[in-house]
Design an enzyme around this catalytic site. Structure first.
Site, PDB file in Angstrom:
ATOM      1  NE  ARG A 291      -4.305  -1.032   0.120  1.00 42.97           N
ATOM      2  CZ  ARG A 291      -4.556  -2.032  -0.686  1.00 42.97           C
ATOM      3  NH1 ARG A 291      -3.551  -2.536  -1.563  1.00 42.97           N
ATOM      4  NH2 ARG A 291      -5.650  -2.690  -0.749  1.00 42.97           N
TER       5      ARG A 291
ATOM      6  CD  GLU B 109      -2.211   3.585  -5.462  1.00 47.54           C
ATOM      7  OE1 GLU B 109      -3.123   3.332  -6.052  1.00 47.54           O
ATOM      8  OE2 GLU B 109      -1.479   3.286  -4.700  1.00 47.54           O
TER       9      GLU B 109
ATOM     10  CG  HIS C 197      -2.969  -0.311  -6.758  1.00 44.91           C
ATOM     11  ND1 HIS C 197      -3.611   0.583  -5.542  1.00 44.91           N
ATOM     12  CD2 HIS C 197      -3.289  -1.404  -6.261  1.00 44.91           C
ATOM     13  CE1 HIS C 197      -3.624  -0.111  -4.360  1.00 44.91           C
ATOM     14  NE2 HIS C 197      -3.694  -1.552  -5.131  1.00 44.91           N
TER      15      HIS C 197
HETATM   16  N1  LIG Z   1      -0.516  -3.930  -5.475  1.00 42.34           N
HETATM   17  C1  LIG Z   1      -1.847  -4.583  -5.139  1.00 42.34           C
HETATM   18  O1  LIG Z   1      -2.442  -4.595  -6.253  1.00 42.34           O
HETATM   19  C2  LIG Z   1      -2.213  -5.147  -3.970  1.00 42.34           C
HETATM   20  C3  LIG Z   1      -3.157  -6.676  -4.066  1.00 42.34           C
HETATM   21  C4  LIG Z   1      -3.366  -7.283  -3.042  1.00 42.34           C
HETATM   22  C5  LIG Z   1      -2.882  -7.037  -1.828  1.00 42.34           C
HETATM   23  N2  LIG Z   1      -1.890  -5.773  -1.767  1.00 42.34           N
HETATM   24  C6  LIG Z   1      -1.346  -5.488  -0.385  1.00 42.34           C
HETATM   25  O2  LIG Z   1      -0.608  -6.449   0.036  1.00 42.34           O
HETATM   26  C7  LIG Z   1      -0.534  -6.658   1.411  1.00 42.34           C
HETATM   27  C8  LIG Z   1      -0.389  -8.078   1.840  1.00 42.34           C
HETATM   28  O3  LIG Z   1      -1.530  -8.781   1.653  1.00 42.34           O
HETATM   29  P1  LIG Z   1      -1.693 -10.301   1.941  1.00 42.34           P
HETATM   30  O4  LIG Z   1      -2.916 -10.899   1.098  1.00 42.34           O
HETATM   31  O5  LIG Z   1      -0.227 -11.152   2.222  1.00 42.34           O
HETATM   32  O6  LIG Z   1      -2.194 -10.232   3.486  1.00 42.34           O
HETATM   33  P2  LIG Z   1      -2.125 -10.839   4.829  1.00 42.34           P
HETATM   34  O7  LIG Z   1      -2.874 -10.248   6.011  1.00 42.34           O
HETATM   35  O8  LIG Z   1      -2.015 -12.168   4.631  1.00 42.34           O
HETATM   36  O9  LIG Z   1      -0.439 -10.566   5.477  1.00 42.34           O
HETATM   37  C9  LIG Z   1      -0.035  -9.264   5.833  1.00 42.34           C
HETATM   38  C10 LIG Z   1       1.039  -9.800   6.737  1.00 42.34           C
HETATM   39  O10 LIG Z   1       1.556  -8.548   7.503  1.00 42.34           O
HETATM   40  C11 LIG Z   1       1.869  -8.687   8.660  1.00 42.34           C
HETATM   41  N3  LIG Z   1       1.840  -7.313   9.557  1.00 42.34           N
HETATM   42  C12 LIG Z   1       0.848  -6.640  10.098  1.00 42.34           C
HETATM   43  N4  LIG Z   1       1.415  -5.627  10.651  1.00 42.34           N
HETATM   44  C13 LIG Z   1       2.784  -5.675  10.344  1.00 42.34           C
HETATM   45  C14 LIG Z   1       3.748  -4.758  10.746  1.00 42.34           C
HETATM   46  N5  LIG Z   1       3.551  -3.644  11.390  1.00 42.34           N
HETATM   47  N6  LIG Z   1       5.202  -5.225  10.460  1.00 42.34           N
HETATM   48  C15 LIG Z   1       5.289  -6.266   9.702  1.00 42.34           C
HETATM   49  N7  LIG Z   1       4.323  -7.151   9.310  1.00 42.34           N
HETATM   50  C16 LIG Z   1       2.946  -6.891   9.702  1.00 42.34           C
HETATM   51  C17 LIG Z   1       0.675  -9.616   9.285  1.00 42.34           C
HETATM   52  O11 LIG Z   1       0.974 -10.046  10.441  1.00 42.34           O
HETATM   53  C18 LIG Z   1       0.628 -10.516   8.151  1.00 42.34           C
HETATM   54  O12 LIG Z   1       1.277 -11.663   8.329  1.00 42.34           O
HETATM   55  C19 LIG Z   1      -2.134  -6.004   1.625  1.00 42.34           C
HETATM   56  O13 LIG Z   1      -2.238  -5.623   2.969  1.00 42.34           O
HETATM   57  C20 LIG Z   1      -2.379  -5.182   0.703  1.00 42.34           C
HETATM   58  O14 LIG Z   1      -2.222  -3.856   1.173  1.00 42.34           O
HETATM   59  C21 LIG Z   1      -1.857  -5.068  -2.777  1.00 42.34           C
END
Ligand SMILES: NC(=O)c1ccc[n+]([C@@H]2O[C@H](COP(=O)([O-])OP(=O)(O)OC[C@H]3O[C@@H](n4cnc5c(N)ncnc54)[C@H](O)[C@@H]3O)[C@@H](O)[C@H]2O)c1
Ligand SMILES: NC(=O)c1ccc[n+]([C@@H]2O[C@H](COP(=O)([O-])OP(=O)(O)OC[C@H]3O[C@@H](n4cnc5c(N)ncnc54)[C@H](O)[C@@H]3O)[C@@H](O)[C@H]2O)c1
Lengths: 313, 311
Positions: free
Chosen positions: A231, A260, A279
């Site tokens: 994000r 964005e 994105h």
């Molecule tokens: N670019 C894109 O189009 C796109 C698409 C999908 C997801 N995303 C982003 O990718 C991120 C990850 O997605 P996911 O499906 O793996 O989510 P997820 O919830 O499976 O994993 C997120 C991980 O981050 C950890 N976390 C939380 N706070 C933290 C911190 N302060 N420091 C370090 N780690 C921390 C959590 O414990 C968890 O293991 C999402 O939050 C989303 O914002 C982006």
């Protein structure tokens, strides 16, 4: 049996729409009535459109909200909780797509692919030395947030590139670390100096906003690459600019920005080792089909009386 | 000892030459043009070494090819003049592999196109750059040698692709040590893959290997990556396949004529990625190859057999 009325107020793939059409009455995003969803929606499917507390208080029939994708920062969760409406998302569906995108971005940065393509098309630099890049095999990748996407990324860099995977994630148990096969580093600041590639996969939260800023760049190797497809806002863009400008970082790739779409005169665009995408982490036909089907299934499950899957606490 | 180099050398190689007491005339030195008269050793990049060049190069004893492709060197002429020629296979194999895979993902996910669009003032819609996953799809490798086998392994183990290969010169035993299933006929490979990546040398046999008929056999949703040599892919045929939607995208690190001019017809297409023959241009590869070339030169000049000699 009365048919449920489900509003899909942002576009989803045809496969999901077809499934919904068979099982419920629906109002789609291109219908002018879509904005009146609080009046009579039983179920609500969203992508980017915000859901406010005011709307939720009016939506007396609403029983389920599901976001296509992950990240629920645009929904007033407290208001939904007050009304007992589960707010779900579809985690994991796009993990492969995001994982592959971040790898492609890392390689494009390492090998200056986008820069090279741009120069050739405009008749600019043709000396090959200008595109001297760096390899990733055998190096160390640092993963911030070892969730659905982060764990997949780890396996890919390990399996394909023989990289060592280290991670920072304060919310995982020791058993989860073992199962994910990623080396646990308890403090972010201990991770940073060790990695050649830093890849961000945590959510945006109060804790992670600006998490990668000037003090963090100062700890990284000048030969390291940063990729953020999580994000915008997690990486401090001004600090990133300064680090690249001063040669304290090799390069960076961002799929997400604080604002964005990013402006085309964004100062980061001046660097040959900077790559930007719009994105598109999950922007992929395989994901869209899977995700659209799952978002519809999850909403119908709740409307039909089953427990909500993947709901926010 | 006078060593000429028509490619930039890694600082570690320059140091090793200096330590051996060599005088080095580098690729950006105007004195390079006198190489034929003066060089005892040449570290060779793109410069053509034909029979006439070898005839002029009277003091030349060894050519160390900075890379693997020796289609620019007349080996017969070298042997006739008793000039040793050695190449450096393997040294840049990983580097080319990473570029090929980077190009494949960039094509599948339209990374370069998205980057270019953000930089331009043209507005775009979110969701405009729809790509596809590599995982679970089929990859085809033409030429499963030092580079091709690494690409096969990376795509199989890093991306979960089903990998097949076409290489008429591998033994059954070789195939057992590859992460690619053997396909005996190129035509059969073409029809089944979502990603085709080329890693064979340029020879009489492979010139124009991927032409109109071959592109016609491929899926319209497939992508093509060429990091081997220009000339293996027929560029006009590729242009028409890409512009008619008979192929989804192509990435080329190598062109029939290099550097490709800015008005190259392929550059008018958004579903093309072009790089500047930089497969071997990484810090790691340049260092490994530069040092190997220096070892080969020092060995040959001392009368020892240089590693990977081909003449
Ligand atoms: N670019 C894109 O189009 C796109 C698409 C999908 C997801 N995303 C982003 O990718 C991120 C990850 O997605 P996911 O499906 O793996 O989510 P997820 O919830 O499976 O994993 C997120 C991980 O981050 C950890 N976390 C939380 N706070 C933290 C911190 N302060 N420091 C370090 N780690 C921390 C959590 O414990 C968890 O293991 C999402 O939050 C989303 O914002 C982006
Ligand atoms: N882009 C770059 O900067 C760059 C850098 C290095 C090498 N290269 C190119 O990559 C090619 C592969 O390099 P390598 O080190 O793997 O070479 P290699 O000799 O190890 O492998 C080449 C393979 O191609 C096979 N082959 C020969 N003729 C064939 C044919 N007609 N059809 C199918 N396969 C055939 C051979 O059997 C061999 O297994 C080189 O020939 C070179 O042209 C490009």
């Amino acid at each position: 049996m009365a048919r449920f009325k489900v509003y899909v107020i942002d576009p989803i793939n045809r496969k999901g729409v077809d499934l919904l059409a068979r099982r419920a009455e629906m109002v789609l995003w291109d219908d002018p009535r879509a904005r009146d969803w609080p009046d009579d929606a039983d179920g609500l499917i969203i992508r980017d459109t915000p859901v406010t507390g005011e709307q939720l208080r009016r939506a007396t029939r609403l029983k389920a909200i599901c976001k296509h994708g992950v990240g629920l920062e645009k929904v007033d969760l407290a208001a939904a909780r007050a009304r007992g409406i589960p707010v779900m998302n579809t985690p994991g569906v796009n993990a492969e797509a995001v994982a592959e995108l971040t790898m492609g971005i890392a390689l494009a940065v390492a090998r200056r692919i986008a820069y090279c393509d741009r120069e050739l098309r405009r008749g600019g630099e043709t000396g090959r030395e200008a595109y001297d890049g760096m390899g990733l095999a055998g190096k160390t990748v640092g993963i911030v947030g070892v969730g659905n996407i982060g764990r997949r990324i780890a396996r890919k860099w390990q399996g394909g590139f023989d990289m060592t995977a280290l991670g920072y994630d304060p919310y995982l148990t020791d058993a989860q670390w073992r199962e994910r096969g990623v080396g646990k580093v308890a403090r972010l600041h201990d991770l940073l100096p060790r990695v050649d590639l830093l890849t961000i996969h945590c959510p945006l939260s109060d804790e992670t906003r600006g998490m990668i800023g000037a003090p963090e760049f100062a700890l990284m190797k000048p030969t390291a690459i940063l990729v953020n497809a999580a994000r915008g806002g997690i990486v401090d863009e001004e600090a990133l600019y300064a680090a690249l400008k001063e040669g304290r970082l090799y390069g960076a790739g961002l799929d997400v920005f604080a604002v964005e779409p990013p402006r085309s005169d964004h100062p980061l665009f001046s660097f040959p080792t900077f790559v930007a995408t719009s994105h598109i982490g999950a922007g992929n036909i395989d994901t869209r089909e899977r995700c659209a089907v799952q978002v519809v299934e999850q909403v119908l499950e709740v409307l039909e009386g089953r427990a909500a899957r993947n709901a926010a606490a | 000892m006078k060593v000429f180099a028509d490619v930039p050398l890694h600082p570690a190689a320059l140091e090793a030459l200096a330590a051996a007491g060599a005088e080095v005339v580098g690729w950006d030195d105007p004195r390079l043009s006198a190489w034929a008269e003066e060089a005892e050793a040449l570290i060779n990049g793109p410069m053509r070494l034909d029979a006439a060049a070898f005839a002029r190069a009277r003091r030349l004893k060894v050519v160390a090819k900075h890379g693997t492709g020796i289609d620019n060197i007349d080996l017969k002429a070298a042997r006739a003049r008793k000039v040793r020629v050695a190449r450096s296979p393997g040294g840049n194999a990983q580097s080319v592999t990473e570029l090929a895979v980077g190009l494949a993902v960039a094509l599948a996910r339209r990374i370069v196109e998205s980057d270019a669009r953000i930089r331009s003032l043209a507005p775009f819609e979110r969701g405009e750059f729809t790509g596809f996953d590599l995982r679970g799809k089929a990859a085809g490798i033409v030429g499963v040698g030092a580079i091709g086998r690494r690409v096969a392994r990376l795509l199989a183990q890093g991306f979960g692709m089903a990998v097949s290969g076409y290489d008429p010169y591998l033994s059954a035993d070789d195939w057992r040590r590859r992460d690619a299933a053997r396909v005996a006929r190129l035509d059969d490979l073409l029809a089944r893959v979502d990603l085709l990546t080329l890693h064979c040398p340029l020879t009489d046999e492979t010139r124009g290997l991927i032409g109109e008929a071959e592109l016609e056999r491929m899926k319209p949703s497939a992508i093509l990556v060429n990091t081997a040599r220009g000339g293996i892919v027929d560029e006009p045929a590729l242009f028409s396949a890409l512009s008619d939607g008979r192929l989804a995208g192509a990435a080329l690190d190598v062109f029939a004529a290099e550097p490709p001019p800015a008005d190259h017809p392929l550059f008018a297409l958004p579903n093309v990625i072009a790089t500047r023959h930089v497969g071997g241009y990484s810090e790691e590869a340049l260092k490994a190859i530069g040092l190997k070339c220096v070892r080969q030169i020092l060995d040959a000049l001392a009368g020892r057999e240089p590693e990977d000699a081909v003449a």
